[in-house]
Design an enzyme around this catalytic site. Structure first.
Site, PDB file in Angstrom:
ATOM      1  N   GLY A  92       0.825  -1.199   0.000  1.00  0.00           N
ATOM      2  CA  GLY A  92       0.000   0.000   0.000  1.00  0.00           C
ATOM      3  C   GLY A  92       0.858   1.246   0.000  1.00  0.00           C
ATOM      4  O   GLY A  92       2.017   1.230  -0.441  1.00  0.00           O
ATOM      5  N   SER A  93       0.290   2.314   0.517  1.00  0.00           N
ATOM      6  CA  SER A  93       0.964   3.608   0.461  1.00  0.00           C
ATOM      7  C   SER A  93       2.085   3.710   1.493  1.00  0.00           C
ATOM      8  O   SER A  93       2.087   2.988   2.498  1.00  0.00           O
ATOM      9  CB  SER A  93      -0.066   4.704   0.748  1.00  0.00           C
ATOM     10  OG  SER A  93      -0.577   4.531   2.055  1.00  0.00           O
ATOM     11  N   ALA A  94       3.003   4.634   1.254  1.00  0.00           N
ATOM     12  CA  ALA A  94       4.079   4.873   2.221  1.00  0.00           C
ATOM     13  C   ALA A  94       3.483   5.310   3.554  1.00  0.00           C
ATOM     14  O   ALA A  94       3.970   4.924   4.620  1.00  0.00           O
ATOM     15  CB  ALA A  94       5.040   5.919   1.678  1.00  0.00           C
ATOM     16  N   GLU A 133       5.602  -3.196   1.198  1.00  0.00           N
ATOM     17  CA  GLU A 133       5.750  -2.884  -0.228  1.00  0.00           C
ATOM     18  C   GLU A 133       4.965  -1.599  -0.449  1.00  0.00           C
ATOM     19  O   GLU A 133       3.737  -1.604  -0.353  1.00  0.00           O
ATOM     20  CB  GLU A 133       5.173  -4.003  -1.112  1.00  0.00           C
ATOM     21  CG  GLU A 133       5.518  -5.422  -0.692  1.00  0.00           C
ATOM     22  CD  GLU A 133       6.991  -5.690  -0.608  1.00  0.00           C
ATOM     23  OE1 GLU A 133       7.768  -5.008  -1.313  1.00  0.00           O
ATOM     24  OE2 GLU A 133       7.398  -6.558   0.178  1.00  0.00           O
ATOM     25  N   GLY A 141       2.320   2.223   5.365  1.00  0.00           N
ATOM     26  CA  GLY A 141       3.471   1.401   5.753  1.00  0.00           C
ATOM     27  C   GLY A 141       4.228   2.004   6.928  1.00  0.00           C
ATOM     28  O   GLY A 141       4.633   1.300   7.862  1.00  0.00           O
TER      29      GLY A 141
HETATM   30  P1  NAD Z   1      -3.291   2.230   1.472  1.00  0.00           P
HETATM   31  O1  NAD Z   1      -2.008   2.387   2.205  1.00  0.00           O
HETATM   32  O2  NAD Z   1      -4.294   3.302   1.617  1.00  0.00           O
HETATM   33  O3  NAD Z   1      -4.034   0.895   1.966  1.00  0.00           O
HETATM   34  C1  NAD Z   1      -3.466  -0.399   1.801  1.00  0.00           C
HETATM   35  C2  NAD Z   1      -4.124  -1.343   2.801  1.00  0.00           C
HETATM   36  O4  NAD Z   1      -3.692  -1.049   4.119  1.00  0.00           O
HETATM   37  C3  NAD Z   1      -5.638  -1.229   2.822  1.00  0.00           C
HETATM   38  O5  NAD Z   1      -6.145  -2.516   3.051  1.00  0.00           O
HETATM   39  C4  NAD Z   1      -5.902  -0.297   3.997  1.00  0.00           C
HETATM   40  O6  NAD Z   1      -7.154  -0.461   4.569  1.00  0.00           O
HETATM   41  C5  NAD Z   1      -4.789  -0.685   4.949  1.00  0.00           C
HETATM   42  N1  NAD Z   1      -4.295   0.378   5.819  1.00  0.00           N
HETATM   43  C6  NAD Z   1      -4.154   1.685   5.522  1.00  0.00           C
HETATM   44  N2  NAD Z   1      -3.586   2.334   6.570  1.00  0.00           N
HETATM   45  C7  NAD Z   1      -3.358   1.407   7.538  1.00  0.00           C
HETATM   46  C8  NAD Z   1      -2.786   1.445   8.852  1.00  0.00           C
HETATM   47  N3  NAD Z   1      -2.358   2.578   9.385  1.00  0.00           N
HETATM   48  N4  NAD Z   1      -2.697   0.304   9.540  1.00  0.00           N
HETATM   49  C9  NAD Z   1      -3.122  -0.855   9.006  1.00  0.00           C
HETATM   50  N5  NAD Z   1      -3.681  -0.965   7.777  1.00  0.00           N
HETATM   51  C10 NAD Z   1      -3.792   0.158   7.037  1.00  0.00           C
HETATM   52  O7  NAD Z   1      -2.942   1.942  -0.051  1.00  0.00           O
HETATM   53  P2  NAD Z   1      -3.946   1.975  -1.302  1.00  0.00           P
HETATM   54  O8  NAD Z   1      -4.336   3.389  -1.520  1.00  0.00           O
HETATM   55  O9  NAD Z   1      -4.981   0.942  -1.139  1.00  0.00           O
HETATM   56  O10 NAD Z   1      -3.015   1.482  -2.494  1.00  0.00           O
HETATM   57  C11 NAD Z   1      -2.283   2.338  -3.312  1.00  0.00           C
HETATM   58  C12 NAD Z   1      -0.869   2.434  -2.799  1.00  0.00           C
HETATM   59  O11 NAD Z   1      -0.280   1.146  -2.796  1.00  0.00           O
HETATM   60  C13 NAD Z   1       0.030   3.292  -3.671  1.00  0.00           C
HETATM   61  O12 NAD Z   1       0.837   4.066  -2.835  1.00  0.00           O
HETATM   62  C14 NAD Z   1       0.873   2.270  -4.414  1.00  0.00           C
HETATM   63  O13 NAD Z   1       2.112   2.752  -4.861  1.00  0.00           O
HETATM   64  C15 NAD Z   1       1.012   1.214  -3.387  1.00  0.00           C
HETATM   65  N6  NAD Z   1       1.347  -0.077  -3.990  1.00  0.00           N
HETATM   66  C16 NAD Z   1       2.577  -0.615  -3.754  1.00  0.00           C
HETATM   67  C17 NAD Z   1       2.939  -1.813  -4.364  1.00  0.00           C
HETATM   68  C18 NAD Z   1       4.277  -2.461  -4.134  1.00  0.00           C
HETATM   69  O14 NAD Z   1       4.366  -3.664  -4.332  1.00  0.00           O
HETATM   70  N7  NAD Z   1       5.320  -1.738  -3.740  1.00  0.00           N
HETATM   71  C19 NAD Z   1       2.035  -2.427  -5.214  1.00  0.00           C
HETATM   72  C20 NAD Z   1       0.780  -1.850  -5.416  1.00  0.00           C
HETATM   73  C21 NAD Z   1       0.442  -0.672  -4.793  1.00  0.00           C
END
Ligand code: NAD
EC number: 1.2.1.71
Length: 482
Positions: free
Chosen positions: A206-208, A229, A211
């Site tokens: 997910g997003s930085a 990731e 993470g």
């Molecule tokens: P996001 O960080 O908003 O959410 C990802 C997941 O984590 C979701 O299930 C969300 O509910 C959960 N989440 C969010 N904040 C959390 C926290 N504080 N504690 C626990 N869980 C939490 O990401 P998104 O908007 O769904 O996805 C897009 C992002 O993912 C972009 O930044 C993209 O670059 C990244 N991404 C990275 C990869 C990689 O392999 N490096 C691949 C695909 C997408």
């Protein structure tokens, strides 16, 4: 707060799924109860279960792809490639397990044997993003299950239907229901899962921002495996090349595939001065021709929507902010329908903006930065806290060697797009892009831990030095009576 959840199709606004956020404690109780069941299966049996899962994916490939296309807004052709990647992950993970975390006999100094084997961690929490709602979580789930872990998967709150479908296919393949469970909910559910004391590992894509929050939360608990990731602010650098059309195609594919919603998408096109007047118009001309339409349109579009209206609005605002802070518009990003999240590709020259924000703009928006020479190009490529992917277009072998050496990223390509990485290679980034636990082929590494053993079938031991004859007292023991 209501625990009701609704998912709508971005391309139409129609409701596609309704449900409820899950109960973390209940799901975790079942997961803990299932640990013994799964770990007692042999690794061969677990691999067979994954092969049955691959067959289920194949059997349901078309409805699965349609669901992905509907819930994400990506074109059907692309959703089909995602389903293919889900299926292919099984054989790749079986090879990776054997190669990286299997068993081996080691040389032993004793007559017995010494061995290296791997054990599962226990309960793994998998947190998935919305852009590849099946392939990316599956990239953690399959290797985690092969290694003998049980999995609690929290899909993105924006793609719960795909998450549920994926987990159903594991169950149809005979994986016990408590061994892989879906937990619905938003970031709050994610936070509760991450903090649960019985979770042994957190595998996050997910997003930085997400993470970093997880990393911070678990900073005082080194016992939990954390694989992050995250996103990127990826550069694609253009040096001299006679192949303008091919370069433009590679750039357009890097920036606009999946409507720019790939972690590896090119966000910054760094062009040396001498190539600018050829490359930039060619990229613009091609980007203008990209068809943006709903996922099932015929002929198929190049790209569909971004994930939702809020994201579309945020991206439009970001584009406007760049334009009003000195950006030179090359191809304005537009939103043809105010009520739906379709965006057309945007291209903007931000060379003149002194303080370019180092953020990931997760959509079809490419910034162009003009540089004087290769030194400046490398400095600009590294002008980010992220470090996921970087590509060099053009140049000579020694220039690529220098680019490879000096660019800070986990994926460094030459005359190839920044995106489209192979699942058969490790996949991860540095800086804000990851925490040195790459996924894809190396996912096996964080799903199991090594245990070294030396073994004999009977206790056989002797002490060679320093033993007194039991009849004769030693000097020290005589002295002790004085
Ligand atoms: P996001 O960080 O908003 O959410 C990802 C997941 O984590 C979701 O299930 C969300 O509910 C959960 N989440 C969010 N904040 C959390 C926290 N504080 N504690 C626990 N869980 C939490 O990401 P998104 O908007 O769904 O996805 C897009 C992002 O993912 C972009 O930044 C993209 O670059 C990244 N991404 C990275 C990869 C990689 O392999 N490096 C691949 C695909 C997408």
């Amino acid at each position: 707060m209501s625990d009701k959840m609704v998912s709508t199709e971005p391309a139409t606004g129609n409701v596609i799924w309704r449900g409820k956020a899950g109960n973390v404690d209940e799901v975790m109780k079942r997961a803990v109860g299932a640990r013994g069941v799964w770990v007692r299966e042999s690794v061969g049996q677990r691999m067979e279960a994954m092969r049955r899962f691959a067959n289920e994916v194949l059997k349901h490939a078309e409805p699965f792809a349609e669901l992905i296309a509907r819930e994400t807004g990506k074109p059907l052709w692309e959703a089909r490639t995602e389903v293919e990647a889900v299926k292919n992950k099984v054989e790749i993970s079986i090879s990776a397990y054997a190669e990286r975390t299997g068993q081996k006999k080691l040389d032993s100094a004793l007559q017995g044997s010494a061995a290296l084997r791997h054990k599962p961690h226990g309960v793994m929490a998998v947190l998935g993003p919305y852009n590849f709602p099946a392939h990316l979580p599956n990239g953690h789930i399959v290797p985690a299950l092969i290694a003998g872990n049980v999995v609690v998967f929290k899909p993105s709150e924006k793609t719960p239907a795909v998450g549920e479908f994926l987990v159903k296919l594991f169950h149809e393949a005979g994986v016990p229901e408590d061994v892989v469970q879906v937990l619905h909910g938003g970031p709050e559910a994610g936070k509760a899962l991450v903090a649960h004391p019985d979770v042994n590992g957190v595998l996050f894509t997910g997003s930085a921002r997400g993470g970093i929050a997880i990393n911070r939360k678990l900073a005082s608990d080194p016992s939990k495996i954390v694989a992050l990731e995250m996103g990127g602010n990826n550069p694609i650098v253009v040096l001299d090349t006679p192949k303008i059309e091919d370069a433009a195609v590679t750039i357009v594919q890097s920036a606009f595939t999946t409507a720019g919603q790939r972690c590896t998408a090119a966000r910054r096109l760094v062009v040396i001065d001498s190539m600018y007047d050829e490359i930039v118009p060619a990229v613009k001309a091609l980007a203008e021709r990209l068809v943006v339409d709903e996922p099932f349109a015929e002929p198929q579009p190049f790209m569909g929507t971004v994930i939702d209206n809020e994201t579309a609005e945020l991206l439009m605002n970001s584009y406007d902010a760049l334009a009003s802070h000195g950006g030179e518009e090359i191809l304005p990003m537009t939103r043809p329908d105010e009520d739906l999240p379709f965006l057309t590709p945007g291209l903007i020259d931000t060379t003149a903006i002194a303080e370019r924000p180092d953020v990931e703009l997760f959509g079809p928006l490419l910034q162009v930065i003009r540089v004087k020479d290769f030194d400046e190009a490398i400095a600009e490529a590294n002008n980010t806290r992220y470090g996921l992917s970087a590509s060099l277009i053009g140049g000579k072998p020694d220039e690529f060697e220098r680019f490879w050496n000096e660019t800070r990223a986990g994926i460094v390509n030459w005359n190839r797009p920044t995106n489209g990485a192979s699942s058969a290679a490790p996949f991860g980034g540095i800086g804000l892009s990851g925490n040195h636990r790459p996924a894809a082929y190396y996912a096996a590494d964080y799903c199991a831990y090594p245990v070294a053993s030396t073994e004999l079938d009977q206790p056989r031991a002797s002490i060679g030095v320093g033993l007194k004859d039991s009849a004769k007292p030693t000097r020290k023991s005589k002295d002790a009576h004085k």
